[in-house]
Scaffold this motif. Structure first.
Motif, PDB file in Angstrom:
ATOM      1  N   GLN A 144       0.864  -1.181   0.000  1.00  0.00           N
ATOM      2  CA  GLN A 144       0.000   0.000   0.000  1.00  0.00           C
ATOM      3  C   GLN A 144       0.904   1.236   0.000  1.00  0.00           C
ATOM      4  O   GLN A 144       1.535   1.552   1.008  1.00  0.00           O
ATOM      5  CB  GLN A 144      -0.930   0.025   1.214  1.00  0.00           C
ATOM      6  N   ALA A 145       0.948   1.932  -1.157  1.00  0.00           N
ATOM      7  CA  ALA A 145       1.893   3.043  -1.330  1.00  0.00           C
ATOM      8  C   ALA A 145       1.148   4.379  -1.319  1.00  0.00           C
ATOM      9  O   ALA A 145       0.085   4.502  -1.946  1.00  0.00           O
ATOM     10  CB  ALA A 145       2.639   2.894  -2.643  1.00  0.00           C
ATOM     11  N   PRO A 146       1.690   5.378  -0.632  1.00  0.00           N
ATOM     12  CA  PRO A 146       1.074   6.720  -0.673  1.00  0.00           C
ATOM     13  C   PRO A 146       1.296   7.366  -2.032  1.00  0.00           C
ATOM     14  O   PRO A 146       2.259   7.056  -2.738  1.00  0.00           O
ATOM     15  CB  PRO A 146       1.802   7.473   0.444  1.00  0.00           C
ATOM     16  N   THR A 147       0.405   8.278  -2.389  1.00  0.00           N
ATOM     17  CA  THR A 147       0.480   8.934  -3.717  1.00  0.00           C
ATOM     18  C   THR A 147       0.728  10.433  -3.590  1.00  0.00           C
ATOM     19  O   THR A 147       0.476  11.177  -4.542  1.00  0.00           O
ATOM     20  CB  THR A 147      -0.831   8.688  -4.487  1.00  0.00           C
ATOM     21  N   ASP A 148       1.195  10.903  -2.443  1.00  0.00           N
ATOM     22  CA  ASP A 148       1.349  12.350  -2.227  1.00  0.00           C
ATOM     23  C   ASP A 148       2.223  12.991  -3.287  1.00  0.00           C
ATOM     24  O   ASP A 148       1.863  14.017  -3.881  1.00  0.00           O
ATOM     25  CB  ASP A 148       1.931  12.613  -0.834  1.00  0.00           C
ATOM     26  N   GLN A 149       3.392  12.382  -3.555  1.00  0.00           N
ATOM     27  CA  GLN A 149       4.311  12.984  -4.523  1.00  0.00           C
ATOM     28  C   GLN A 149       3.731  12.948  -5.935  1.00  0.00           C
ATOM     29  O   GLN A 149       3.839  13.928  -6.692  1.00  0.00           O
ATOM     30  CB  GLN A 149       5.652  12.243  -4.489  1.00  0.00           C
ATOM     31  N   ALA A 150       3.101  11.849  -6.292  1.00  0.00           N
ATOM     32  CA  ALA A 150       2.507  11.743  -7.633  1.00  0.00           C
ATOM     33  C   ALA A 150       1.383  12.771  -7.801  1.00  0.00           C
ATOM     34  O   ALA A 150       1.286  13.451  -8.835  1.00  0.00           O
ATOM     35  CB  ALA A 150       1.975  10.329  -7.866  1.00  0.00           C
ATOM     36  N   ARG A 151       0.521  12.900  -6.770  1.00  0.00           N
ATOM     37  CA  ARG A 151      -0.566  13.873  -6.873  1.00  0.00           C
ATOM     38  C   ARG A 151      -0.034  15.302  -6.918  1.00  0.00           C
ATOM     39  O   ARG A 151      -0.588  16.162  -7.613  1.00  0.00           O
ATOM     40  CB  ARG A 151      -1.527  13.699  -5.695  1.00  0.00           C
ATOM     41  N   GLN A 152       1.051  15.547  -6.185  1.00  0.00           N
ATOM     42  CA  GLN A 152       1.652  16.885  -6.220  1.00  0.00           C
ATOM     43  C   GLN A 152       2.212  17.187  -7.603  1.00  0.00           C
ATOM     44  O   GLN A 152       2.059  18.307  -8.118  1.00  0.00           O
ATOM     45  CB  GLN A 152       2.742  17.004  -5.162  1.00  0.00           C
ATOM     46  N   ASP A 153       2.846  16.193  -8.219  1.00  0.00           N
ATOM     47  CA  ASP A 153       3.377  16.398  -9.575  1.00  0.00           C
ATOM     48  C   ASP A 153       2.252  16.703 -10.564  1.00  0.00           C
ATOM     49  O   ASP A 153       2.371  17.598 -11.404  1.00  0.00           O
ATOM     50  CB  ASP A 153       4.156  15.153 -10.025  1.00  0.00           C
ATOM     51  N   VAL A 154       1.160  15.931 -10.452  1.00  0.00           N
ATOM     52  CA  VAL A 154       0.015  16.172 -11.347  1.00  0.00           C
ATOM     53  C   VAL A 154      -0.567  17.559 -11.083  1.00  0.00           C
ATOM     54  O   VAL A 154      -0.934  18.292 -12.015  1.00  0.00           O
ATOM     55  CB  VAL A 154      -1.049  15.082 -11.156  1.00  0.00           C
ATOM     56  N   TRP A 155      -0.650  17.930  -9.799  1.00  0.00           N
ATOM     57  CA  TRP A 155      -1.172  19.242  -9.441  1.00  0.00           C
ATOM     58  C   TRP A 155      -0.331  20.364 -10.047  1.00  0.00           C
ATOM     59  O   TRP A 155      -0.870  21.350 -10.574  1.00  0.00           O
ATOM     60  CB  TRP A 155      -1.233  19.378  -7.925  1.00  0.00           C
ATOM     61  N   LEU A 156       0.998  20.223  -9.992  1.00  0.00           N
ATOM     62  CA  LEU A 156       1.875  21.255 -10.547  1.00  0.00           C
ATOM     63  C   LEU A 156       1.696  21.369 -12.059  1.00  0.00           C
ATOM     64  O   LEU A 156       1.621  22.462 -12.612  1.00  0.00           O
ATOM     65  CB  LEU A 156       3.332  20.938 -10.205  1.00  0.00           C
TER      66      LEU A 156
END
Length: 441
Positions: free
Chosen positions: A144-156
């Motif tokens: 179970q991996a967090p997606t914080d960095q991926a979502r931040q990249d998409v947000w940027l």
């Protein structure tokens, strides 16, 4: 029309920008999701190899230390189940429902896709990797991996696309406004020109300049049409003026000769002679009115000077007194109006003294820039008032009253020339109101 064009252009630009930005944003989100899947599946595959080795050796201590370090480093959660579904090792906070993922991995399949990453979720993703080979599965690794960095990249990236789209929309809107103004410049020029012509400036012309070539040609053709119409009207006015002017002398001579014939007439010819003189007077009046109308249309008799109204009304009081008609005025002694308006008042008063019977009343008022001449004569019907400002119009009930039918037509031209508005209204209980609304100073 300019606003509608800008809205149309802007709407098309919005659709174009959206057609470019939305697929690009979705493509990046899909790319970032696949990258996250590859990265975490590589980790899950490594843990599956370690889990398979630990299952064969019946020693999970090394695996436990490895996944604990991983969970602490990446904030992830890892769970290892054996082939019977029992949990052998777990690290991190594992709160996902792993039943479907476990069944998938037990069938020998790995996680092939993840939910698309967006700035709004998901907060974590679950991957399952079978431990072992083919039919010799020794267990399952659940990551179970967090997606914080991926979502931040998409947000940027989405934010950059939104800012870029907004900037592009702003500049495109400015360009659309300029383009609409350029397209409609000939239309605006034609609108100003037609308005000026409608106000009586027959020499007004459009000035072809910027704009589409088709509309510039339209301006040129409009100018040619305006020149032709103005030329025809000028020739018509010139003909009427010349004919009226040239007829005055022969009519005067004819009148003198008829008068000289009177002493030589027999008694039975006196009535015919009187009728001939009356017709000659009517013809002379018609010629004089035609000449006056032609001069007004040409602007020759319309000057910008103002005159006092009271002295002109004093002359009319004598005329009205001789006919037994009361002339009432409600104006200031120093009231001044354009000379054209004073001539309109003369025409209205001249008509009133013809139709108001003895004992009647005619009232002249001037207030708030509105000049009214009101009489209590027979008046006109609604249909007659609508036609009375036309040339040579005469009511059937007034056929025996002297006149040329041009008085109110001349008044209408004078009103147009000085920028005023002339209306004929019914008086109460009967009669006619000639209302002249003067332009604001």
């Amino acid at each position: 029309m300019n606003s509608r064009l800008v809205v149309t252009f802007t709407t098309l630009i919005v659709f174009l920008i959206a057609a470019l930005a939305v697929p690009l944003g979705l493509a990046y989100a899909s790319h970032r999701t696949n990258r996250l899947l590859l990265d975490r599946r590589a980790d899950a595959t490594r843990f599956a190899e370690l889990a398979d080795q630990a299952a064969r050796e019946a020693d999970y201590s090394g695996l436990t230390a490895e996944i604990t370090r991983y969970a602490d480093l990446y904030g992830a959660a890892v769970r290892v189940r054996d082939r019977d579904g029992a949990v052998r090792v777990t690290a991190g906070r594992f709160d996902a429902d792993d039943r479907d993922a476990t069944r998938l991995a037990m069938s020998g399949r790995t996680t092939e896709d993840l939910p698309m990453m967006t700035p709004f979720g998901p907060a974590s993703v679950l991957l399952a990797e079978p431990a072992g080979r083919d039919a010799q599965l020794s267990g399952v690794v659940l990551l179970q991996a967090p997606t914080d960095q991926a979502r931040q990249d998409v947000w940027l990236v989405w934010g950059a696309l939104a800012v870029g789209a907004l900037i592009a929309l702003t500049y495109s809107t400015l360009v659309a406004r300029q383009l609409a103004r350029w397209i409609l410049r000939p239309v605006a020029e034609l609108d100003r020109t037609t308005q000026a012509i409608a106000q009586g400036r027959l020499d007004a012309r459009a000035h072809p300049g910027a704009g589409p070539s088709e509309l510039r040609r339209l301006e040129e053709r409009f100018n040619a049409m305006a020149d032709a119409v103005a030329g025809a009207m000028e020739r018509q006015r010139a003909f009427v003026a010349d004919a009226s002017h040239e007829l005055r002398t022969p009519l005067t001579v004819l009148g003198l000769r008829l008068e000289n014939l009177e002493p030589h007439l027999r008694a039975e010819g006196t009535a015919e002679h009187a009728e001939a003189m009356a017709e000659l007077d009517r013809l002379a009046l018609l010629v004089a009115d035609l000449l006056a109308l032609a001069r007004v249309e040409a602007g020759a008799d319309v000057e910008g000077k103002v005159v006092e109204l009271e002295p002109r009304l004093a002359t009319w009081r004598e005329v009205y007194a001789a006919k037994g008609v009361l002339l009432v005025t409600d104006i200031s002694e120093r009231a001044v109006i354009p000379e054209a308006a004073a001539r309109i008042a003369d025409i209205a008063l001249d008509n009133a003294q013809k139709f108001v019977p003895e004992g009647g009343t005619v009232t002249v008022t001037l207030a708030d820039g509105v000049l009214r001449v009101t009489d209590d004569g027979p008046g006109l019907s609604e249909e007659e008032r609508a036609e009375a400002l036309g040339r040579f119009w005469r009511s059937g009930a007034h056929a025996n009253v002297p006149g040329s039918g041009l008085g109110l037509a001349i008044a209408a031209e004078l009103a147009r020339a000085c920028g005023a508005t002339l209306r004929l209204l019914p008086a109460d209980p009967h009669g006619l109101i000639v209302e002249l609304r003067l332009p604001a100073p």
